[in-house]
Design a protein around this motif. Structure first.
Motif, PDB file in Angstrom:
ATOM      1  N   HIS A   7      16.067  11.803 -12.213  1.00 24.29           N
ATOM      2  CA  HIS A   7      14.281  11.595 -12.996  1.00 24.29           C
ATOM      3  C   HIS A   7      14.413  11.267 -14.043  1.00 24.29           C
ATOM      4  CE1 HIS A   7      12.483  15.046 -10.241  1.00 24.29           C
ATOM      5  NE2 HIS A   7      14.120  15.212 -11.002  1.00 24.29           N
ATOM      6  N   VAL A   8      13.380   9.674 -14.149  1.00 20.44           N
ATOM      7  CA  VAL A   8      13.496   9.812 -15.463  1.00 20.44           C
ATOM      8  C   VAL A   8      11.498   9.010 -15.382  1.00 20.44           C
ATOM      9  CG1 VAL A   8      14.389   7.715 -15.326  1.00 20.44           C
ATOM     10  CG2 VAL A   8      12.513   7.278 -14.278  1.00 20.44           C
ATOM     11  N   PRO A   9      11.402   9.188 -16.655  1.00 24.38           N
ATOM     12  CA  PRO A   9       9.873   9.174 -17.253  1.00 24.38           C
ATOM     13  C   PRO A   9       8.994   7.814 -17.224  1.00 24.38           C
ATOM     14  CG  PRO A   9      11.072   9.175 -19.411  1.00 24.38           C
ATOM     15  CD  PRO A   9      11.958   9.086 -18.205  1.00 24.38           C
ATOM     16  N   GLU A  10       7.866   7.947 -16.694  1.00 27.81           N
ATOM     17  CA  GLU A  10       7.013   6.851 -17.262  1.00 27.81           C
ATOM     18  C   GLU A  10       6.315   6.290 -18.253  1.00 27.81           C
ATOM     19  OE1 GLU A  10       6.651   4.458 -15.390  1.00 27.81           O
ATOM     20  OE2 GLU A  10       5.885   4.628 -13.666  1.00 27.81           O
ATOM     21  N   GLU A  11       6.392   4.961 -18.565  1.00 27.07           N
ATOM     22  CA  GLU A  11       5.464   4.152 -19.663  1.00 27.07           C
ATOM     23  C   GLU A  11       3.962   3.376 -18.689  1.00 27.07           C
ATOM     24  OE1 GLU A  11       8.129   3.352 -23.139  1.00 27.07           O
ATOM     25  OE2 GLU A  11       8.914   2.137 -21.186  1.00 27.07           O
ATOM     26  N   ALA A  12       3.028   4.839 -19.126  1.00 27.65           N
ATOM     27  CA  ALA A  12       2.025   3.797 -18.369  1.00 27.65           C
ATOM     28  C   ALA A  12       0.992   3.185 -19.582  1.00 27.65           C
ATOM     29  CB  ALA A  12       0.930   4.687 -17.962  1.00 27.65           C
ATOM     30  N   PRO A  13       0.491   1.847 -18.906  1.00 26.57           N
ATOM     31  CA  PRO A  13       0.254   1.610 -19.958  1.00 26.57           C
ATOM     32  C   PRO A  13      -1.458   1.969 -20.350  1.00 26.57           C
ATOM     33  CG  PRO A  13       1.041  -0.616 -18.926  1.00 26.57           C
ATOM     34  CD  PRO A  13       0.814   1.404 -18.414  1.00 26.57           C
ATOM     35  N   VAL A  14      -1.994   2.786 -21.289  1.00 21.80           N
ATOM     36  CA  VAL A  14      -3.076   2.975 -21.864  1.00 21.80           C
ATOM     37  C   VAL A  14      -3.816   2.485 -22.401  1.00 21.80           C
ATOM     38  CG1 VAL A  14      -4.044   5.663 -22.577  1.00 21.80           C
ATOM     39  CG2 VAL A  14      -1.996   5.623 -20.842  1.00 21.80           C
ATOM     40  N   ALA A  15      -5.253   1.670 -21.867  1.00 17.15           N
ATOM     41  CA  ALA A  15      -6.100   1.063 -22.838  1.00 17.15           C
ATOM     42  C   ALA A  15      -7.700   2.391 -23.468  1.00 17.15           C
ATOM     43  CB  ALA A  15      -6.902   0.684 -21.631  1.00 17.15           C
ATOM     44  N   LEU A  16      -7.585   2.188 -24.350  1.00 20.12           N
ATOM     45  CA  LEU A  16      -8.244   2.908 -25.254  1.00 20.12           C
ATOM     46  C   LEU A  16      -9.505   2.297 -25.119  1.00 20.12           C
ATOM     47  CD1 LEU A  16      -5.351   4.372 -26.927  1.00 20.12           C
ATOM     48  CD2 LEU A  16      -7.208   6.089 -26.493  1.00 20.12           C
ATOM     49  N   VAL A  17     -10.614   2.259 -24.321  1.00 20.76           N
ATOM     50  CA  VAL A  17     -12.280   1.730 -24.787  1.00 20.76           C
ATOM     51  C   VAL A  17     -13.573   2.369 -24.818  1.00 20.76           C
ATOM     52  CG1 VAL A  17     -13.372   0.311 -22.650  1.00 20.76           C
ATOM     53  CG2 VAL A  17     -10.718   0.232 -22.083  1.00 20.76           C
TER      54      VAL A  17
ATOM     55  N   ASN B  84     -17.078   2.013 -26.179  1.00 18.25           N
ATOM     56  CA  ASN B  84     -18.182   2.417 -25.833  1.00 18.25           C
ATOM     57  C   ASN B  84     -17.945   1.012 -25.219  1.00 18.25           C
ATOM     58  OD1 ASN B  84     -18.580   4.352 -27.116  1.00 18.25           O
ATOM     59  ND2 ASN B  84     -21.223   4.070 -27.524  1.00 18.25           N
ATOM     60  N   GLY B  85     -17.371   0.611 -23.995  1.00 16.12           N
ATOM     61  CA  GLY B  85     -16.829  -0.625 -23.439  1.00 16.12           C
ATOM     62  C   GLY B  85     -16.095  -1.682 -24.178  1.00 16.12           C
ATOM     63  N   LEU B  86     -15.402  -1.397 -25.989  1.00 14.86           N
ATOM     64  CA  LEU B  86     -14.908  -1.789 -26.565  1.00 14.86           C
ATOM     65  C   LEU B  86     -13.231  -1.690 -26.124  1.00 14.86           C
ATOM     66  CD1 LEU B  86     -17.135  -2.868 -29.451  1.00 14.86           C
ATOM     67  CD2 LEU B  86     -16.975  -4.158 -27.246  1.00 14.86           C
ATOM     68  N   ASN B  87     -12.736  -2.673 -25.560  1.00 16.61           N
ATOM     69  CA  ASN B  87     -11.065  -2.578 -25.526  1.00 16.61           C
ATOM     70  C   ASN B  87     -10.565  -2.495 -27.378  1.00 16.61           C
ATOM     71  OD1 ASN B  87      -8.107  -1.947 -24.756  1.00 16.61           O
ATOM     72  ND2 ASN B  87      -8.354  -4.067 -23.430  1.00 16.61           N
ATOM     73  N   HIS B  88      -9.767  -1.205 -28.083  1.00 16.69           N
ATOM     74  CA  HIS B  88      -9.737  -0.678 -28.493  1.00 16.69           C
ATOM     75  C   HIS B  88      -8.080  -0.930 -29.066  1.00 16.69           C
ATOM     76  CE1 HIS B  88      -8.820   0.272 -33.012  1.00 16.69           C
ATOM     77  NE2 HIS B  88      -8.179   1.672 -32.041  1.00 16.69           N
ATOM     78  N   ALA B  89      -7.068  -0.333 -27.871  1.00 17.20           N
ATOM     79  CA  ALA B  89      -5.915   0.031 -28.311  1.00 17.20           C
ATOM     80  C   ALA B  89      -5.627  -0.234 -26.696  1.00 17.20           C
ATOM     81  CB  ALA B  89      -5.497   0.706 -29.108  1.00 17.20           C
ATOM     82  N   VAL B  90      -3.824  -1.046 -26.540  1.00 16.73           N
ATOM     83  CA  VAL B  90      -3.395  -0.112 -25.577  1.00 16.73           C
ATOM     84  C   VAL B  90      -1.815  -0.075 -25.334  1.00 16.73           C
ATOM     85  CG1 VAL B  90      -2.612  -1.213 -22.481  1.00 16.73           C
ATOM     86  CG2 VAL B  90      -4.131  -1.911 -23.990  1.00 16.73           C
ATOM     87  N   MET B  91      -1.479   1.733 -25.510  1.00 13.73           N
ATOM     88  CA  MET B  91      -0.722   2.593 -26.219  1.00 13.73           C
ATOM     89  C   MET B  91      -0.198   2.605 -24.542  1.00 13.73           C
ATOM     90  SD  MET B  91      -1.869   2.999 -28.515  1.00 13.73           S
ATOM     91  CE  MET B  91      -0.832   3.851 -29.699  1.00 13.73           C
ATOM     92  N   LEU B  92       1.324   2.611 -24.468  1.00 14.47           N
ATOM     93  CA  LEU B  92       2.372   2.942 -23.475  1.00 14.47           C
ATOM     94  C   LEU B  92       2.364   4.804 -24.242  1.00 14.47           C
ATOM     95  CD1 LEU B  92       5.507   0.177 -23.681  1.00 14.47           C
ATOM     96  CD2 LEU B  92       3.119   1.139 -21.843  1.00 14.47           C
ATOM     97  N   ALA B  93       2.161   5.699 -22.560  1.00 18.27           N
ATOM     98  CA  ALA B  93       2.353   6.824 -22.569  1.00 18.27           C
ATOM     99  C   ALA B  93       2.956   7.793 -21.793  1.00 18.27           C
ATOM    100  CB  ALA B  93       0.693   7.567 -23.225  1.00 18.27           C
TER     101      ALA B  93
END
Length: 264
Positions: A29-39, A41-50
């Motif tokens: 079993h291994v944990p997933e790291e998903a690219p998560v974009a925080l957007v 009002n339509g503006l992309n602020h950050a992409v985190m791995l979570a």
């Protein structure tokens, strides 16, 4: 404001993989790291791995602790959309906080690693701004209460039971009972998820403390200060920078180890 999860079965927080050991197949079993974009009002602020779980809580916690908004009511909606490349957190801000956000967004956008710290600052000077104290006096922690919570902590982390490689953050009552736990491959993410869930539930932040499985770095202490949590207990040593911030903010910062409880 309530997170709306629009999910397709693309991303799981835990993934089973096959490897080889001495020529024989083994299952891990291994944990997933998903690219998560925080957007916002339509503006992309950050992409985190979570870890792709409890992302509505993550969006709320991140937004408040990183200073995007001042309070949960500044967010109108949170929607979670999964796709092949990652996950979009579509966050709608109210008018006034969105105007403030646009001013800052025009200066920067960022890509984060696994729960990066110091997200969204423009200069080092921001690290040394005067902070608002969380209490008149630092909270006193009872060693027996902390021991009770620490002893129960492992058993309340189901993802850690599977892969032994994620971080946990818990809310502990003054009686030592853990009422809420969040997990993530990133320690900052786990804390943001916990704080987001606490704010969503309207938890009285003065009626308990935060327990984390990781070390307490500056940004972990800063996140607790941002929501008014009175105490943070870590299972690894805090940094000197975190201790200085905690002392200025009257946040009780403590470490639990086999030697017992040490408060700074």
């Amino acid at each position: 404001m309530a997170p709306k999860d629009v999910r397709m079965p693309k991303w799981d927080a835990d993934v089973t993989v096959t490897g080889k050991r001495a020529g024989a197949s083994v299952s891990w079993h291994v944990p997933e790291e998903a690219p998560v974009a925080l957007v916002y009002n339509g503006l992309n602020h950050a992409v985190m791995l979570a870890s792709p779980a409890d992302l509505g809580d993550f969006a709320l916690g991140f937004s408040v602790t990183e200073g995007i908004v001042k309070r949960p009511d500044d967010i109108r909606t949170i929607e979670v959309f999964e796709k092949d490349q990652g996950i979009d957190l579509m966050i709608t801000l109210a008018d006034a906080p969105f105007e403030r956000f646009k001013l800052k967004h025009s200066r920067r956008a960022m890509t984060g690693r696994t729960g990066c710290g110091l997200c969204g600052i423009d200069s080092m000077e921001e690290l040394f701004q005067t902070v608002r104290p969380v209490a008149e006096m630092p909270a006193a922690l009872d060693e027996a209460v902390v021991r009770k919570a620490v002893c129960a902590f492992d058993g309340l982390q189901p993802l850690k039971k599977l892969n032994r490689s994620v971080h946990g953050a818990a809310w502990v009552t003054l009686a030592g009972d853990i009422t809420l736990v969040r997990e993530d491959v990133g320690r900052h993410n786990a804390l943001d998820k916990l704080l987001g869930a606490l704010m969503r539930d309207g938890t009285d932040m003065t009626a308990g403390f935060v327990l984390v499985s990781s070390r307490a770095s500056y940004e972990m202490a800063q996140k607790c200060v941002a929501v008014g949590a009175p105490a943070l207990v870590c299972l690894s040593a805090p940094t000197a920078f975190a201790i200085r911030l905690a002392q200025e903010a009257r946040l009780t910062l403590a470490n639990w180890s086999t030697d017992g409880l040490v408060s700074f």
